[in-house]
Scaffold this motif. Sequence first.
Motif, mmCIF file in Angstrom:
data_model
loop_
_atom_site.group_PDB
_atom_site.id
_atom_site.type_symbol
_atom_site.label_atom_id
_atom_site.label_comp_id
_atom_site.label_asym_id
_atom_site.label_seq_id
_atom_site.Cartn_x
_atom_site.Cartn_y
_atom_site.Cartn_z
ATOM 1 N N ALA A 5 36.586 35.489 32.743
ATOM 2 C CA ALA A 5 37.825 36.386 32.737
ATOM 3 C C ALA A 5 38.977 35.740 33.568
ATOM 4 C CB ALA A 5 37.715 37.758 33.786
ATOM 5 N N LEU A 6 38.912 34.928 33.594
ATOM 6 C CA LEU A 6 40.023 33.843 34.071
ATOM 7 C C LEU A 6 40.642 32.934 33.447
ATOM 8 C CD1 LEU A 6 41.507 32.689 36.615
ATOM 9 C CD2 LEU A 6 39.517 31.540 38.032
ATOM 10 N N VAL A 7 39.262 32.528 32.789
ATOM 11 C CA VAL A 7 39.865 31.500 31.691
ATOM 12 C C VAL A 7 40.324 32.275 30.372
ATOM 13 C CG1 VAL A 7 38.513 29.838 29.573
ATOM 14 C CG2 VAL A 7 37.750 30.152 31.891
ATOM 15 N N GLY A 8 39.848 33.336 29.967
ATOM 16 C CA GLY A 8 40.610 34.065 29.104
ATOM 17 C C GLY A 8 41.845 35.040 29.748
ATOM 18 N N CYS A 9 42.288 34.786 30.762
ATOM 19 C CA CYS A 9 43.361 35.124 30.790
ATOM 20 C C CYS A 9 44.237 34.192 31.098
ATOM 21 C CB CYS A 9 43.515 35.739 32.994
ATOM 22 S SG CYS A 9 44.916 36.643 33.275
ATOM 23 N N LEU A 10 43.681 32.658 31.217
ATOM 24 C CA LEU A 10 44.474 31.869 31.740
ATOM 25 C C LEU A 10 45.270 31.507 29.654
ATOM 26 C CD1 LEU A 10 43.135 29.352 34.148
ATOM 27 C CD2 LEU A 10 45.307 30.436 34.355
ATOM 28 N N SER A 11 44.254 31.691 28.274
ATOM 29 C CA SER A 11 44.747 31.602 27.899
ATOM 30 C C SER A 11 45.537 31.850 27.019
ATOM 31 C CB SER A 11 43.443 31.392 27.116
ATOM 32 O OG SER A 11 42.088 32.297 26.439
ATOM 33 N N SER A 12 45.748 33.381 27.924
ATOM 34 C CA SER A 12 46.184 34.747 27.004
ATOM 35 C C SER A 12 47.583 34.936 27.712
ATOM 36 C CB SER A 12 46.133 36.040 27.465
ATOM 37 O OG SER A 12 46.714 37.135 27.010
ATOM 38 N N SER A 13 48.840 34.692 27.196
ATOM 39 C CA SER A 13 50.048 34.744 27.648
ATOM 40 C C SER A 13 50.002 36.169 28.047
ATOM 41 C CB SER A 13 51.216 34.669 26.118
ATOM 42 O OG SER A 13 50.812 35.714 25.446
ATOM 43 N N LEU A 262 49.372 33.064 44.184
ATOM 44 C CA LEU A 262 48.759 33.798 43.115
ATOM 45 C C LEU A 262 47.921 33.015 43.371
ATOM 46 C CD1 LEU A 262 51.169 30.580 41.684
ATOM 47 C CD2 LEU A 262 51.050 32.662 40.726
ATOM 48 N N ILE A 263 47.167 32.606 44.329
ATOM 49 C CA ILE A 263 46.190 32.510 44.431
ATOM 50 C C ILE A 263 44.395 33.902 44.517
ATOM 51 C CG2 ILE A 263 43.517 31.865 46.420
ATOM 52 C CD1 ILE A 263 45.237 29.573 46.955
ATOM 53 N N ARG A 264 45.412 35.131 45.419
ATOM 54 C CA ARG A 264 45.128 36.374 45.382
ATOM 55 C C ARG A 264 45.023 36.869 43.904
ATOM 56 N NH1 ARG A 264 44.198 38.848 49.632
ATOM 57 N NH2 ARG A 264 44.444 41.345 48.263
ATOM 58 N N SER A 265 46.491 36.500 43.424
ATOM 59 C CA SER A 265 45.894 37.456 41.781
ATOM 60 C C SER A 265 45.663 36.670 40.628
ATOM 61 C CB SER A 265 47.987 37.337 41.241
ATOM 62 O OG SER A 265 47.757 37.658 40.189
ATOM 63 N N PHE A 266 45.539 35.704 40.915
ATOM 64 C CA PHE A 266 44.154 34.773 39.728
ATOM 65 C C PHE A 266 42.811 35.055 40.470
ATOM 66 C CE2 PHE A 266 48.127 33.519 37.832
ATOM 67 C CZ PHE A 266 48.694 33.425 36.509
ATOM 68 N N GLY A 270 38.541 35.625 38.663
ATOM 69 C CA GLY A 270 38.013 35.000 38.526
ATOM 70 C C GLY A 270 36.602 35.263 39.162
ATOM 71 N N PHE A 271 37.265 36.350 40.519
ATOM 72 C CA PHE A 271 36.289 35.471 42.049
ATOM 73 C C PHE A 271 36.287 37.389 42.691
ATOM 74 C CE2 PHE A 271 37.674 31.317 41.073
ATOM 75 C CZ PHE A 271 36.723 30.457 41.429
ATOM 76 N N PRO A 272 35.973 38.446 42.247
ATOM 77 C CA PRO A 272 36.487 39.275 42.777
ATOM 78 C C PRO A 272 36.536 39.678 43.959
ATOM 79 C CG PRO A 272 35.228 39.435 41.133
ATOM 80 C CD PRO A 272 35.601 38.554 40.804
ATOM 81 N N LEU A 273 34.587 38.786 44.029
ATOM 82 C CA LEU A 273 34.015 39.311 45.839
ATOM 83 C C LEU A 273 34.461 38.684 46.517
ATOM 84 C CD1 LEU A 273 30.800 40.426 44.094
ATOM 85 C CD2 LEU A 273 33.030 42.004 44.290
ATOM 86 N N PHE A 274 35.704 37.539 46.150
ATOM 87 C CA PHE A 274 35.317 36.529 46.953
ATOM 88 C C PHE A 274 37.165 35.839 47.164
ATOM 89 C CE2 PHE A 274 35.139 32.230 48.297
ATOM 90 C CZ PHE A 274 34.612 32.064 49.374
#
Length: 300
Positions: A5-13, A262-266, A270-274
């Motif tokens: 999900a994180l990689v997919g978001c980073l690759s989507s504008s 930005l750490i919280r948002s992204f 990628g780490f919804p439980l952490f």
Amino acid sequence: MDLDALVGCLSSSACLVTQTTSGLIIGMLLFLVAVGLTLIFGVLKVVNFSHGAFYMFGAYFAMTAYQLTGSFALAVLAGAAGTAVLGLIFERVFMSRVYGADVLMQLLVCYAFVLIFDDVVRIIWGPEFKSMGMPAAFQVMPLFIAGGVVPPYYLLLIGVALAAAIVLGIGLSRSRIGKVIRAAAHNPGMVSALGINTGLIYGGVFALGGMLAGLAGALAAPVRSLTPGMGFSVLIESFIVTVIGGMGSILGALIGALLLGLIRSFGSLGFPLFTEGLMYLFMVIVLVSKPTGLFGKEAA
């Protein structure tokens, strides 16, 4: 953990714009709270553990003013001005009596007022969740930037926070009052010997810190639920920001807040439980590599 999900978001504008905007909103609100906290510590050498309560009061003052007047501008002004007055009274009546005292004593006084202020809010506004709602002027179609959705209110919030950062930075570095404040932070005895009322400076700085936290609360009111105790989580994150950026550094507070936002948002992707753990992990990494924080200075 969901790295796909994180990689997919980073690759989507579209996702990148949306998540970045969300991170900036979190960061800017944290900055307004944290910069007041670091300003108070830098000048008064007091860790104001009750600072989150001013964020809470700013939100409630703004909601009440908006319900009475229907003007969002007056609501924000009421939130900022009300907490400035509250901060001045709090500093003159209570905090001024524990300057130079043991840190534990200062923390106990502040924590006592955290509980007192929470109960005051319950008595006046009630214990239930409340919502101010989005002002009518911002109930419009969102902007679409590179496919990402950006509500117009977010742009206002970012703009106001940036303007506050610029005014604060220029005011402290170039104005006469700012120079006196910086002098009082480094050598209050000398400033007092020159005939300048340091008590007035301390009260003004505490009021300014309270005003900035109240401004954050007022700006957050349309997009956050209001509840007694809402300032505590913001306080903890603001402490993380000041530790990352460096205690006493305004630029550090801004950079630290943006990084944390930005750490919280992204991180929520990628780490919804952490997500919370990521913030503390980042803080630990910064402290291990630079104990004074990113922009902190070694004690003389």
